[in-house]
Design a protein around this motif. Structure first.
Motif, PDB file in Angstrom:
ATOM      1  N   ASP A  57      12.361  11.844   2.761  1.00 26.94           N
ATOM      2  CA  ASP A  57      11.387  11.125   3.577  1.00 26.94           C
ATOM      3  C   ASP A  57      11.557   9.611   3.500  1.00 26.94           C
ATOM      4  O   ASP A  57      11.524   8.927   4.513  1.00 26.94           O
ATOM      5  N   VAL A  58      11.722   9.077   2.288  1.00 26.22           N
ATOM      6  CA  VAL A  58      11.848   7.622   2.102  1.00 26.22           C
ATOM      7  C   VAL A  58      12.923   7.349   1.044  1.00 26.22           C
ATOM      8  O   VAL A  58      12.879   7.920  -0.050  1.00 26.22           O
ATOM      9  N   VAL A  59      13.853   6.472   1.391  1.00 25.47           N
ATOM     10  CA  VAL A  59      14.829   5.961   0.423  1.00 25.47           C
ATOM     11  C   VAL A  59      14.671   4.445   0.424  1.00 25.47           C
ATOM     12  O   VAL A  59      14.755   3.813   1.473  1.00 25.47           O
ATOM     13  N   ALA A  60      14.405   3.892  -0.758  1.00 24.70           N
ATOM     14  CA  ALA A  60      14.172   2.450  -0.869  1.00 24.70           C
ATOM     15  C   ALA A  60      15.131   1.856  -1.900  1.00 24.70           C
ATOM     16  O   ALA A  60      15.442   2.489  -2.914  1.00 24.70           O
ATOM     17  N   ARG A  61      15.575   0.640  -1.609  1.00 31.49           N
ATOM     18  CA  ARG A  61      16.491  -0.058  -2.515  1.00 31.49           C
ATOM     19  C   ARG A  61      15.982  -1.475  -2.762  1.00 31.49           C
ATOM     20  O   ARG A  61      15.514  -2.135  -1.845  1.00 31.49           O
ATOM     21  N   ARG A  62      16.119  -1.887  -4.016  1.00 34.51           N
ATOM     22  CA  ARG A  62      15.806  -3.267  -4.392  1.00 34.51           C
ATOM     23  C   ARG A  62      16.718  -3.619  -5.569  1.00 34.51           C
ATOM     24  O   ARG A  62      16.700  -2.925  -6.587  1.00 34.51           O
ATOM     25  N   ASP A  63      17.512  -4.672  -5.376  1.00 37.21           N
ATOM     26  CA  ASP A  63      18.516  -5.051  -6.376  1.00 37.21           C
ATOM     27  C   ASP A  63      19.402  -3.832  -6.653  1.00 37.21           C
ATOM     28  O   ASP A  63      19.928  -3.254  -5.726  1.00 37.21           O
ATOM     29  N   ASP A  64      19.506  -3.400  -7.913  1.00 37.85           N
ATOM     30  CA  ASP A  64      20.344  -2.238  -8.198  1.00 37.85           C
ATOM     31  C   ASP A  64      19.523  -0.958  -8.367  1.00 37.85           C
ATOM     32  O   ASP A  64      20.037   0.072  -8.794  1.00 37.85           O
ATOM     33  N   ALA A  65      18.250  -1.017  -8.034  1.00 34.68           N
ATOM     34  CA  ALA A  65      17.367   0.148  -8.148  1.00 34.68           C
ATOM     35  C   ALA A  65      17.314   0.913  -6.828  1.00 34.68           C
ATOM     36  O   ALA A  65      17.424   0.330  -5.750  1.00 34.68           O
ATOM     37  N   ILE A  66      17.140   2.228  -6.940  1.00 33.50           N
ATOM     38  CA  ILE A  66      16.968   3.069  -5.759  1.00 33.50           C
ATOM     39  C   ILE A  66      15.829   4.046  -6.022  1.00 33.50           C
ATOM     40  O   ILE A  66      15.627   4.496  -7.157  1.00 33.50           O
TER      41      ILE A  66
END
Length: 109
Positions: free
Chosen positions: A24-33
């Motif tokens: 449903d949702v894939v989110a990325r921030r810096d090296d985090a997923i």
């Protein structure tokens, strides 16, 4: 619900995609997923939350992902059902419960 949750993530600096390889949702921030499954309001809240957990587990990466977290996104009415999975299990699998209120607010549980 997904739109409210995605907007909340974006306000926190996440880059968000929806419906990616059935997630449903894939989110990325810096090296985090973060991989998240969401369920809205339904007549069979408990059963639908159980289905949500099954979908989330089945869609986890095949190999360990050290920077990955997993989200269960539910309306307020379903938080209790989501918390039936013991905290130690959720912690071990890096699963966080996110509550989406009637006003589209998001709270980490």
């Amino acid at each position: 619900m997904v739109a409210a949750f995605a907007a909340w993530l974006e306000s926190g600096g996440w880059s968000v995609e929806t419906e990616v390889a059935y997630v449903d949702v894939v989110a990325r921030r810096d090296d985090a997923i973060m991989y998240c499954e969401a369920k809205g309001r339904t007549a069979a809240v408990g059963l639908d939350v159980d289905t949500l957990y099954g979908q989330l587990l089945r869609r986890m990466p095949a190999e360990p992902a050290p920077n990955a977290t997993f989200g269960v996104v539910v309306p307020t009415i379903a938080v209790g059902a989501a918390q039936r999975v013991p905290l130690w299990v959720r912690q071990r699998l890096n699963i966080v419960i996110y509550e989406v209120g009637d006003d589209s607010s998001v709270t980490e549980r």
